[in-house]
Structure formats: structure tokens, C-alpha cells
Design an enzyme around this catalytic site. Structure first.
Site, PDB file in Angstrom:
ATOM      1  CG  ASN A  74      -1.880  -1.171   1.188  1.00 21.02           C
ATOM      2  OD1 ASN A  74      -2.057  -1.778   0.135  1.00 21.02           O
ATOM      3  ND2 ASN A  74      -2.485  -1.492   2.311  1.00 21.02           N
ATOM      4  CG  ASP A 113      -2.614   3.272   3.148  1.00 21.33           C
ATOM      5  OD1 ASP A 113      -1.943   2.966   4.159  1.00 21.33           O
ATOM      6  OD2 ASP A 113      -3.405   2.468   2.606  1.00 21.33           O
ATOM      7  CD  GLU A 130     -13.447 -12.275  -3.182  1.00 25.06           C
ATOM      8  OE1 GLU A 130     -12.840 -12.008  -4.226  1.00 25.06           O
ATOM      9  OE2 GLU A 130     -14.615 -11.928  -2.928  1.00 25.06           O
ATOM     10  N   GLY A 153      -5.484  -9.059   2.875  1.00 26.98           N
ATOM     11  CA  GLY A 153      -6.161  -8.138   1.952  1.00 26.98           C
ATOM     12  C   GLY A 153      -5.427  -7.886   0.659  1.00 26.98           C
ATOM     13  CB  THR A 154      -2.718  -8.773  -1.113  1.00 29.59           C
ATOM     14  OG1 THR A 154      -2.145  -8.694  -2.420  1.00 29.59           O
ATOM     15  CG2 THR A 154      -2.174  -9.988  -0.384  1.00 29.59           C
ATOM     16  CG  ASN A 171      -8.662 -11.725   0.449  1.00 29.90           C
ATOM     17  OD1 ASN A 171      -9.671 -11.100   0.199  1.00 29.90           O
ATOM     18  ND2 ASN A 171      -7.547 -11.577  -0.237  1.00 29.90           N
ATOM     19  CB  CYS A 226      12.980  19.053  -7.729  1.00 28.58           C
ATOM     20  SG  CYS A 226      13.973  18.226  -6.459  1.00 28.58           S
ATOM     21  CG  HIS A 241       3.953  -1.967  -4.783  1.00 30.91           C
ATOM     22  ND1 HIS A 241       2.797  -2.705  -4.873  1.00 30.91           N
ATOM     23  CD2 HIS A 241       4.949  -2.779  -5.236  1.00 30.91           C
ATOM     24  CE1 HIS A 241       3.077  -3.920  -5.356  1.00 30.91           C
ATOM     25  NE2 HIS A 241       4.381  -3.984  -5.574  1.00 30.91           N
ATOM     26  CB  ALA A 260      -8.686  -6.899   7.398  1.00 31.68           C
TER      27      ALA A 260
HETATM   28  C1  BJW Z   1     -10.336  -7.459   1.918  1.00 33.50           C
HETATM   29  C2  BJW Z   1     -11.149  -6.462   2.404  1.00 33.50           C
HETATM   30  C3  BJW Z   1     -11.324  -6.439   3.774  1.00 33.50           C
HETATM   31  C4  BJW Z   1     -11.132  -6.201   0.313  1.00 33.50           C
HETATM   32  N1  BJW Z   1     -10.703  -7.331   4.539  1.00 33.50           N
HETATM   33  N2  BJW Z   1      -9.738  -8.341   2.690  1.00 33.50           N
HETATM   34  C5  BJW Z   1       3.600 -12.055 -16.060  1.00 33.50           C
HETATM   35  C6  BJW Z   1       3.798 -12.977 -15.030  1.00 33.50           C
HETATM   36  C7  BJW Z   1       4.336 -12.577 -13.812  1.00 33.50           C
HETATM   37  C8  BJW Z   1       4.683 -11.257 -13.583  1.00 33.50           C
HETATM   38  C9  BJW Z   1       4.483 -10.350 -14.593  1.00 33.50           C
HETATM   39  C10 BJW Z   1       3.952 -10.750 -15.808  1.00 33.50           C
HETATM   40  N3  BJW Z   1       3.863  -9.652 -16.610  1.00 33.50           N
HETATM   41  C11 BJW Z   1       4.322  -8.594 -15.898  1.00 33.50           C
HETATM   42  C12 BJW Z   1       4.706  -9.000 -14.677  1.00 33.50           C
HETATM   43  C13 BJW Z   1       5.256  -8.185 -13.590  1.00 33.50           C
HETATM   44  C14 BJW Z   1       4.224  -7.258 -13.001  1.00 33.50           C
HETATM   45  C15 BJW Z   1       2.980  -8.052 -12.616  1.00 33.50           C
HETATM   46  O1  BJW Z   1       2.916  -8.653 -11.564  1.00 33.50           O
HETATM   47  N4  BJW Z   1       1.964  -8.035 -13.442  1.00 33.50           N
HETATM   48  C16 BJW Z   1       0.773  -8.845 -13.166  1.00 33.50           C
HETATM   49  C17 BJW Z   1      -0.460  -7.935 -13.064  1.00 33.50           C
HETATM   50  C18 BJW Z   1       0.682  -9.888 -14.211  1.00 33.50           C
HETATM   51  N5  BJW Z   1       4.855  -6.676 -11.819  1.00 33.50           N
HETATM   52  C19 BJW Z   1       5.618  -5.600 -11.906  1.00 33.50           C
HETATM   53  O2  BJW Z   1       5.778  -5.013 -12.957  1.00 33.50           O
HETATM   54  C20 BJW Z   1       6.345  -5.189 -10.655  1.00 33.50           C
HETATM   55  N6  BJW Z   1       7.722  -5.075 -10.933  1.00 33.50           N
HETATM   56  C21 BJW Z   1       8.463  -6.139 -11.279  1.00 33.50           C
HETATM   57  O3  BJW Z   1       7.989  -7.258 -11.380  1.00 33.50           O
HETATM   58  O4  BJW Z   1       9.780  -5.843 -11.459  1.00 33.50           O
HETATM   59  C22 BJW Z   1      10.649  -6.891 -11.907  1.00 33.50           C
HETATM   60  C23 BJW Z   1      11.191  -7.753 -10.817  1.00 33.50           C
HETATM   61  C24 BJW Z   1      11.921  -8.843 -11.167  1.00 33.50           C
HETATM   62  C25 BJW Z   1      12.450  -9.661 -10.217  1.00 33.50           C
HETATM   63  C26 BJW Z   1      12.276  -9.397  -8.861  1.00 33.50           C
HETATM   64  C27 BJW Z   1      11.574  -8.308  -8.523  1.00 33.50           C
HETATM   65  C28 BJW Z   1      11.029  -7.494  -9.489  1.00 33.50           C
HETATM   66  C29 BJW Z   1       5.864  -3.841 -10.166  1.00 33.50           C
HETATM   67  C30 BJW Z   1       4.471  -3.908  -9.639  1.00 33.50           C
HETATM   68  C31 BJW Z   1       3.994  -2.513  -9.243  1.00 33.50           C
HETATM   69  C32 BJW Z   1       2.573  -2.533  -8.727  1.00 33.50           C
HETATM   70  N7  BJW Z   1       2.127  -1.211  -8.461  1.00 33.50           N
HETATM   71  C33 BJW Z   1       0.765  -1.022  -8.016  1.00 33.50           C
HETATM   72  C34 BJW Z   1       0.346   0.467  -8.131  1.00 33.50           C
HETATM   73  C35 BJW Z   1       0.917   1.362  -7.094  1.00 33.50           C
HETATM   74  C36 BJW Z   1      -0.074   2.253  -6.449  1.00 33.50           C
HETATM   75  C37 BJW Z   1      -1.025   3.037  -7.333  1.00 33.50           C
HETATM   76  O5  BJW Z   1      -0.841   3.218  -8.516  1.00 33.50           O
HETATM   77  O6  BJW Z   1      -2.015   3.529  -6.803  1.00 33.50           O
HETATM   78  O7  BJW Z   1       0.577  -1.450  -6.686  1.00 33.50           O
HETATM   79  S1  BJW Z   1      -0.362  -2.030  -8.923  1.00 33.50           S
HETATM   80  C38 BJW Z   1      -1.492  -2.260  -7.608  1.00 33.50           C
HETATM   81  O8  BJW Z   1      -1.626  -3.692  -7.362  1.00 33.50           O
HETATM   82  C39 BJW Z   1      -0.821  -1.629  -6.390  1.00 33.50           C
HETATM   83  C40 BJW Z   1      -1.005  -2.710  -5.363  1.00 33.50           C
HETATM   84  O9  BJW Z   1      -0.007  -2.578  -4.375  1.00 33.50           O
HETATM   85  C41 BJW Z   1      -0.927  -3.988  -6.156  1.00 33.50           C
HETATM   86  C42 BJW Z   1      -1.559  -5.167  -5.492  1.00 33.50           C
HETATM   87  O10 BJW Z   1      -2.933  -4.956  -5.319  1.00 33.50           O
HETATM   88  P1  BJW Z   1      -3.615  -5.452  -3.981  1.00 33.50           P
HETATM   89  O11 BJW Z   1      -3.116  -4.715  -2.833  1.00 33.50           O
HETATM   90  O12 BJW Z   1      -3.551  -6.922  -3.925  1.00 33.50           O
HETATM   91  O13 BJW Z   1      -5.142  -4.944  -4.201  1.00 33.50           O
HETATM   92  P2  BJW Z   1      -6.352  -5.648  -4.979  1.00 33.50           P
HETATM   93  O14 BJW Z   1      -7.389  -4.622  -5.200  1.00 33.50           O
HETATM   94  O15 BJW Z   1      -5.884  -6.396  -6.157  1.00 33.50           O
HETATM   95  O16 BJW Z   1      -6.895  -6.754  -3.947  1.00 33.50           O
HETATM   96  C43 BJW Z   1      -7.501  -6.400  -2.714  1.00 33.50           C
HETATM   97  C44 BJW Z   1      -7.845  -7.684  -1.971  1.00 33.50           C
HETATM   98  O17 BJW Z   1      -8.335  -7.337  -0.702  1.00 33.50           O
HETATM   99  C45 BJW Z   1      -8.930  -8.532  -2.654  1.00 33.50           C
HETATM  100  O18 BJW Z   1      -8.490  -9.881  -2.714  1.00 33.50           O
HETATM  101  C46 BJW Z   1     -10.144  -8.398  -1.732  1.00 33.50           C
HETATM  102  O19 BJW Z   1     -10.921  -9.604  -1.647  1.00 33.50           O
HETATM  103  C47 BJW Z   1      -9.487  -8.102  -0.410  1.00 33.50           C
HETATM  104  N8  BJW Z   1     -10.297  -7.281   0.482  1.00 33.50           N
HETATM  105  N9  BJW Z   1     -11.614  -5.702   1.278  1.00 33.50           N
HETATM  106  C48 BJW Z   1      -9.936  -8.280   3.903  1.00 33.50           C
HETATM  107  N10 BJW Z   1     -12.131  -5.494   4.320  1.00 33.50           N
END
Ligand code: BJW
Length: 234
Positions: free
Chosen positions: A94, A96, A204, A177-178, A202, A138, A111, A220
Site C-alpha cells: 500500500n 497510504d 474471500e 487483503g491482497t 481475505n 523539485c 510499492h 480484516a
Molecule cells: C479485503 C477487504 C477487507 C477487500 N478485509 N480483505 C507475467 C507474469 C508474472 C509477472 C508479470 C507478468 N507480466 C508482468 C509482470 C510483472 C508485473 C505483474 O505482476 N503483473 C501482473 C499484473 C501480471 N509486476 C511488476 O511489474 C512489478 N515489478 C516487477 O515485477 O519488477 C521486476 C522484478 C523482477 C524480479 C524481482 C523483482 C522485481 C511492479 C508492480 C507494481 C505494482 N504497483 C501497483 C500500483 C501502485 C499504487 C497506485 O498506482 O495507486 O501497486 S499495482 C497495484 O496492485 C498496487 C497494489 O499494491 C498492487 C496489489 O494490489 P492489492 O493490494 O492486492 O489490491 P487488490 O485490489 O488487487 O486486492 C484487494 C484484496 O483485498 C482482494 O483480494 C479483496 O478480496 C481483499 N479485500 N476488502 C480483507 N475489508
């Protein structure tokens, strides 16, 4: 001594009033990911991307840590004060600041953070609470080359070396929550298989076979405090 790594995602902040990314009311139902969340999108239309993050930043003063953030902070504090024989590290996806405001000190923002910008000229990362636009200079070098300090798709997440160390040394890995679709965070659970127990909190249960030993389903704010209470009372 129990070493716990907690990976948090947007779901932990949902009950504080911040939208998740992919839910039915998710942030990305209104924006195309590639327009906002890639370096290419920012190069194409920096004003649009700045406005998006200005909007998110402006929400922060109006939201507060919830019972799940507070429970994690309390568990960490109990370890520090010797009331519980353990150590908690929060790795958050996150952007935030709700973990910090709840009182957690061991927080890694993989992130990036909404309350920082990054200068692509001098690499300064000033703290920032107001709006930023493409012509904002800047504060360190004066160039109009600030961008949100957010890790976009295709960019390397932050602190991967220390994250790898914490994962290698933990006894329990907990994801809260991911959705588990964004890598490398989605792969952490596999990387600890063999030396750590794993739990998912989570709303679900994800469909199909799970990489987690245990899944606790529910909001959560209910499930996380119940779990930390059990740990503290054990
Ligand atoms: C509740 C709840 C409640 C609701 N109680 N639960 C093909 C295969 C594999 C990887 C790749 C691929 N093609 C590309 C990639 C890499 C890519 C990637 O993963 N893409 C996939 C989408 C396929 N990743 C990247 O590019 C990353 N970099 C990278 O891989 O670099 C190379 C590397 C190589 C080797 C080692 C290391 C690195 C960078 C990823 C950057 C992500 N950035 C973001 C945006 C930032 C913020 C913004 O713009 O506002 O980060 S994307 C977005 O998704 C954000 C989040 O942090 C991230 C994850 O989302 P999150 O938190 O899981 O949210 P949701 O909405 O998806 O899920 C919420 C969950 O909560 C749900 O399950 C609900 O059920 C639950 N929930 N309410 C409990 N009350």
C-alpha cells in the site's frame, strides 16, 4: 522467538475508506491501468497521472487506521516491550501511511509512498502532502522533474534485498487483503514454503488450489484483531 512477516494489500485499508484496486468498486474500474500505472502512461500524459495521485493524496487526512492496522501495531509493540516473544515486520504494497499512523515501526513500502515524490533529475525523494503538477519544481534542485514515488508496472519494487532477508528468516508468513496477482509480492508465499507456516486473511478465498496453509475469511477489522489477540494470550 517467533518471526512474523505480514504482507498487506489494499484490502486492509478498505474498511478505512480507501478503495481497493480490482474490486467491483475498485480504483481501476474507472481508469485504465496502462494510462496511470506505467512509466509510459506518465510520459504520455503526466498531468493526468499527477491528478490521479493528487486525488489519492488528498484523501489521506480524512481516513484513519482501522482495527486491523492497530492490531498489527499492537502486536509489534508487544514484541518490543517483551509482552510477547516475537517480532513483526510489515511489508506493505500500500502507498497510504495507515500502518505508520497506527503505530507500526517496522514497515517496508515495497510499492512506494503517496506522501513522497521522486525527482528524476537529482533523485531526491521529498515528503509531499499537497498537489504536484508537471511544472512543480523539485525543492532540492529546482527542476520540474518530480514524479509520484510509486512503483509502476515494469519497475523494480523497493527494498527487495531486505525483503528477501526477512522472508528467508521468518517462521510465519501472513498475507492480509491482497488479491495475489501482482508479482513479485504474489510469489512471496511460495518463497517461504518449506521453512514458514503461511496464512491468508481475505474477504474471500481465492478460487482453485491455494499456496497458503490456512485461509481466514472475513473483513480484516474482525479477523486480524482476533488472530493477534490469540497470539498475545497464548
Ligand atoms: C479485503 C477487504 C477487507 C477487500 N478485509 N480483505 C507475467 C507474469 C508474472 C509477472 C508479470 C507478468 N507480466 C508482468 C509482470 C510483472 C508485473 C505483474 O505482476 N503483473 C501482473 C499484473 C501480471 N509486476 C511488476 O511489474 C512489478 N515489478 C516487477 O515485477 O519488477 C521486476 C522484478 C523482477 C524480479 C524481482 C523483482 C522485481 C511492479 C508492480 C507494481 C505494482 N504497483 C501497483 C500500483 C501502485 C499504487 C497506485 O498506482 O495507486 O501497486 S499495482 C497495484 O496492485 C498496487 C497494489 O499494491 C498492487 C496489489 O494490489 P492489492 O493490494 O492486492 O489490491 P487488490 O485490489 O488487487 O486486492 C484487494 C484484496 O483485498 C482482494 O483480494 C479483496 O478480496 C481483499 N479485500 N476488502 C480483507 N475489508
Amino acid at each position: 522467538m517467533q518471526r512474523i512477516v505480514v504482507l498487506t494489500g489494499a484490502g486492509i485499508s478498505q474498511e478505512s475508506g480507501l478503495q481497493t484496486f480490482r474490486g467491483t468498486d475498485g480504483l481501476w474500474n474507472h481508469e485504465r491501468i496502462e494510462d496511470i500505472c506505467t512509466p509510459q502512461g506518465f510520459r504520455r500524459d503526466p498531468m493526468r497521472v499527477d491528478r490521479f495521485y493528487n486525488g489519492l493524496r488528498a484523501q489521506l487526512p480524512g481516513v484513519h487506521p482501522n482495527a486491523a492496522h492497530l492490531a498489527l501495531a499492537d502486536l509489534e509493540r508487544a514484541g518490543r516491550e517483551g509482552r510477547w516473544n516475537g517480532q513483526v515486520t510489515v511489508i506493505t504494497q500500500n502507498i497510504d501511511d495507515l500502518h505508520e499512523r497506527a503505530g507500526s515501526r517496522n514497515v517496508i513500502h515495497m510499492h512506494g509512498e503517496l506522501l513522497r515524490l521522486r525527482c528524476t533529475s537529482c533523485h531526491a525523494t521529498p515528503q509531499w502532502r499537497t498537489d504536484c503538477f508537471p511544472d512543480t519544481p523539485c525543492p532540492a534542485c529546482g527542476q520540474p522533474t518530480l514524479r509520484p514515488d510509486i512503483v509502476w508496472f515494469g519497475e523494480m519494487p523497493y527494498h527487495m534485498d531486505s525483503i528477501a532477508r526477512y522472508l528467508a528468516e521468518c517462521d510465519l508468513f501472513v498475507a492480509i487483503g491482497t488479491s495475489g496477482v501482482v508479482y513479485p509480492a504474489a510469489g512471496f508465499v511460495d518463497s517461504v514454503a518449506g521453512h514458514a507456516d503461511t496464512m491468508l486473511f481475505n474477504l474471500e478465498v481465492p478460487p482453485g488450489p491455494s499456496a497458503f496453509d490456512q485461509a481466514i475469511v472475513g473483513p480484516a477489522t474482525r479477523t486480524v484483531p482476533a488472530w493477534t489477540r490469540d497470539l498475545l494470550e497464548a
